[in-house]
Design an enzyme around this catalytic site. Sequence first.
Site, short mmCIF file in Angstrom:
data_model
loop_
_atom_site.label_atom_id
_atom_site.label_comp_id
_atom_site.label_asym_id
_atom_site.label_seq_id
_atom_site.Cartn_x
_atom_site.Cartn_y
_atom_site.Cartn_z
N HIS A 96 -4.80 3.54 0.20
CA HIS A 96 -3.49 3.49 0.83
C HIS A 96 -2.92 2.08 0.93
O HIS A 96 -3.65 1.13 1.24
CB HIS A 96 -3.58 4.10 2.24
CG HIS A 96 -4.20 5.46 2.24
ND1 HIS A 96 -5.51 5.66 2.61
CD2 HIS A 96 -3.69 6.66 1.90
CE1 HIS A 96 -5.79 6.95 2.50
NE2 HIS A 96 -4.71 7.58 2.06
N SER A 142 -1.99 11.99 2.28
CA SER A 142 -2.33 10.96 3.26
C SER A 142 -1.37 9.78 3.25
O SER A 142 -1.33 9.01 4.22
CB SER A 142 -3.76 10.46 3.02
OG SER A 142 -3.91 9.99 1.69
N ASP A 197 -6.77 0.24 2.59
CA ASP A 197 -8.11 0.75 2.31
C ASP A 197 -8.18 1.12 0.83
O ASP A 197 -7.35 0.71 0.04
CB ASP A 197 -8.47 1.92 3.24
CG ASP A 197 -7.57 3.14 3.07
OD1 ASP A 197 -6.83 3.21 2.06
OD2 ASP A 197 -7.59 4.03 3.93
#
Length: 258
Positions: A222, A36, A219
């Site tokens: 990340h 991600s 978040d």
Amino acid sequence: MAVPATVTMLLIVAAVLPIVVIRTAEARAFFVFGDSLVDSGNNNYLATTARADSPPYGVDYPTRRPTGRFSNGLNIPDLISERIGQSEPPLPYLSPELTGRRLLNGANFASAGIGVLNDTERAMRGTNGGCSAELQRAAALFNPQLDEVLSELNREIGRDVFVGVNTAQMHNDFVTNPGAFGFATSKVACCGQGPYNGLGLCTPASNLCPNRNLYAFWDAFHPSEKANRIIVEQMFSGTAEYMKPMNLTTILQLDART
């Protein structure tokens, strides 16, 4: 040692972030593999809960809309694309728009949720606002061994094809001293819920900070776009502490000579 123009350059990053840059006669194609940290929207097309296709993801992206990037704005491949002169970053390989000449730009094969460890962020395993010491030690044992594997591969090939990127150290720099990089905090995420905004992904119902540039983390998992920019700058200009055996600027200079 110079890398021939027809040979790929593979960056192996401590956070499982391989990136391939291939030079052609006209431009550099850019292929991305990873999780991600570098997914630019592949998970939008997959049946998974690891998604970033709803607000407030993308709140600072040029379109101000979510794209599947796990960021408030641009992610690492976006910023590398800017630096190597691409007109646009490589599209997700699942995107129906990845056709024609856009294929010459490369492709992004990253998919969120494929990471090895998902339980280091503070809210789950940390104590007194710090990261899990046990899991930090595990990462500290892994990274030097990865460096040695890459060095051995380069010796077998006879040229520096594999480059290790120490993203763990890059993150630790602004985690331990956020003020030096212009951050107000590296303990609390900008967007999220629970202790330190450190549980789960960002949702429309999450807490959202008004100024993302003051937060090292967007978040629970990340970096913010500003932190991504710091990471990419280290990729291009970092010393051997961050980039082994060379940084991206050196790679591109050697590539231009061949």
